[in-house]
Design an enzyme around this catalytic site. Structure first.
Site, PDB file in Angstrom:
ATOM      1  N   HIS A 158       0.839  -1.199   0.000  1.00  0.00           N
ATOM      2  CA  HIS A 158       0.000   0.000   0.000  1.00  0.00           C
ATOM      3  C   HIS A 158       0.878   1.254   0.000  1.00  0.00           C
ATOM      4  CE1 HIS A 158      -3.340  -2.618   1.884  1.00  0.00           C
ATOM      5  NE2 HIS A 158      -3.544  -2.482   0.586  1.00  0.00           N
ATOM      6  N   GLU A 161       1.946   3.217   3.173  1.00  0.00           N
ATOM      7  CA  GLU A 161       2.590   2.404   4.209  1.00  0.00           C
ATOM      8  C   GLU A 161       4.088   2.261   3.919  1.00  0.00           C
ATOM      9  OE1 GLU A 161       0.262  -1.195   4.478  1.00  0.00           O
ATOM     10  OE2 GLU A 161      -1.586  -0.083   4.877  1.00  0.00           O
ATOM     11  N   HIS A 303       2.707  -4.383   6.666  1.00  0.00           N
ATOM     12  CA  HIS A 303       1.728  -3.317   6.478  1.00  0.00           C
ATOM     13  C   HIS A 303       1.748  -2.413   7.708  1.00  0.00           C
ATOM     14  CE1 HIS A 303      -0.597  -4.899   2.921  1.00  0.00           C
ATOM     15  NE2 HIS A 303       0.063  -5.991   3.281  1.00  0.00           N
ATOM     16  N   TYR A 343     -10.538 -10.345   3.029  1.00  0.00           N
ATOM     17  CA  TYR A 343     -10.129 -11.430   2.148  1.00  0.00           C
ATOM     18  C   TYR A 343      -9.348 -10.907   0.939  1.00  0.00           C
ATOM     19  CZ  TYR A 343     -13.769 -13.619   4.950  1.00  0.00           C
ATOM     20  OH  TYR A 343     -14.530 -14.060   6.007  1.00  0.00           O
ATOM     21  N   GLU A 362       0.974  -5.878  10.921  1.00  0.00           N
ATOM     22  CA  GLU A 362       0.527  -4.477  10.932  1.00  0.00           C
ATOM     23  C   GLU A 362       1.414  -3.699  11.907  1.00  0.00           C
ATOM     24  OE1 GLU A 362      -1.634  -3.114   8.999  1.00  0.00           O
ATOM     25  OE2 GLU A 362      -2.759  -4.797   8.153  1.00  0.00           O
TER      26      GLU A 362
END
Length: 395
Positions: A158, A161, A303, A343, A362
């Site tokens: 992403h 990130e 992430h 998902y 994360e």
């Protein structure tokens, strides 16, 4: 650092003089035999050339003493007993500190610069382009080690990130330093990791998105008008997770993708659009093909944010995955999360298709992109978690 020996000698002699394991020299110079010929250029990992101009004439012994070099090494490098005043020498200087960027916004150019610096300093690092992004940016995979166990780690699926790439590249740097100088990596012998594991790293999966977040719409080039439209005219792209065409790359995998299609945005945008079908984007296809080619035993996707570890997908992971995540949770303080109403992610597909351990980490807490003030804490936690994966006897 490249050196040219003026006298022939054993490779083990070079290793001793530079305080390096012999296998590191072999890895950096795969063409070498155990005997190095005179006038043969070789790569010496972990060293850089320091340019010195002598103010006065010096003997070989005086030069060795002044610059803390073994006299035998001076002979091998220069094959002379006398150095006149004004002589310009490139003396080997050992590098024992990290060279990657750490406290700055980490865009694609900085990542490439760091990759180049690491490759120059540690020529046993293997690297290759595994795909190109929508904007044509080459995405690099790095490989360290020669073991049968294959582990893959990636960052910046992403765009907002990007701090994950910053932290991951610092870990790569520390690993290479530990291998080169025969040290421990966070308490574990780096030489054993190198022998046992082939570590694959894609430090920046989505560089188009990262550059858009950091530099704004000008980084989109031919897609500038499109990203302005998808961002509803706002010049602020800090919330952008997707690739440059507005597809969320971590919702692109054939792992209940149809669930995300039903409930997520139906059109491209800054985040959450899973595409019109799985694997439509060059970035998601590139990662899919990499895994298919390399047949990894485990994958870790980095992430932000939430300080959580996602480790399950429809209970298709092996039983020992839970043991690993419990250890990660204990050592890092992050929360292990098994059930997740989310998902089509990279680790979901990996677990579901290969039935091997996969983890989404994360990192940090707050609002993306996380502030640089968190980078030390993020890095320390990341290292703790990665070492659990790398040192596991179960994988």
């Amino acid at each position: 650092m490249e050196i040219t020996l003026q006298e022939s000698c054993q490779l083990s002699t070079v290793a001793t003089l530079f305080h390096l394991p012999t296998y590191v020299l072999f890895a950096a110079n795969p063409f070498l035999s155990t005997h190095v010929k005179a006038q043969q250029a070789i790569q010496v990992p972990g060293y850089t050339a320091k340019s010195v101009i002598l103010d006065e004439e010096m003997t070989d012994a005086a030069l060795a003493s002044a610059y803390k070099l073994p006299l035998r090494l001076v002979h091998l490098l220069y094959n002379t007993s006398f150095f006149p005043a004004g002589a310009e020498l490139a003396l080997p200087q050992r590098v024992t500190h990290s060279v990657t960027s750490f406290r700055q916004h980490y865009d694609y150019a900085t990542c490439l610069q760091d990759i180049g610096a690491l490759y120059q300093l540690f020529p046993f690092l293997r690297m290759r382009t595994v795909y190109k992004t929508v904007l044509g940016k080459p995405v690099t995979e790095l490989q360290i080690g020669k073991g049968k166990k294959k582990i893959h780690v990636n960052a910046s699926f992403h765009g907002n990130e990007w701090i994950t790439s910053l932290a991951l590249m610092r870990f790569v740097n520390e690993y290479l330093l530990a291998v080169t100088h025969d040290k421990k990596l966070f308490g574990y012998p780096a030489s054993k990791l190198y022998r046992d594991i082939t570590l694959s790293i894609v430090p920046m999966v989505n560089p188009d998105g990262v550059d858009l977040v950091i530099h704004g719409s000008k980084a989109a080039y031919d897609y500038e008008e499109l990203v302005h439209f998808l961002n509803e005219g706002s010049p602020d792209f800090k919330g952008w997770k997707a690739n440059i065409t507005g597809v969320d790359l971590n919702k692109q995998y054939p792992a209940k993708w149809e669930y995300e299609q039903l409930r997520k945005p139906k059109l491209p945008g800054p985040r959450d659009f899973p595409g019109l079908s799985p694997l439509t984007e060059p970035e998601s296809i590139g990662m899919y093909d990499l895994v298919g080619t390399e047949d990894f035993h485990s994958v870790v996707a980095l992430h932000t944010q939430g300080e959580e570890i996602y480790w399950s997908f429809e209970e298709k992971e092996p039983p020992f995955a839970e043991e690993l995540v419990i250890q990660m949770e204990y050592l890092s303080g992050y929360k292990a999360v098994k059930e997740l109403d989310n998902y089509a992610g990279f680790k979901d597909w990996f677990i579901g298709f290969y039935q091997r351990p996969g983890f989404t980490i994360e990192l940090g807490k707050g609002q993306n992109p996380l502030p640089l003030e968190q980078v030390d804490t993020i890095y320390n936690k990341l290292c703790t978690i990665l070492m659990v994966v790398l040192t596991s006897d179960s994988i």
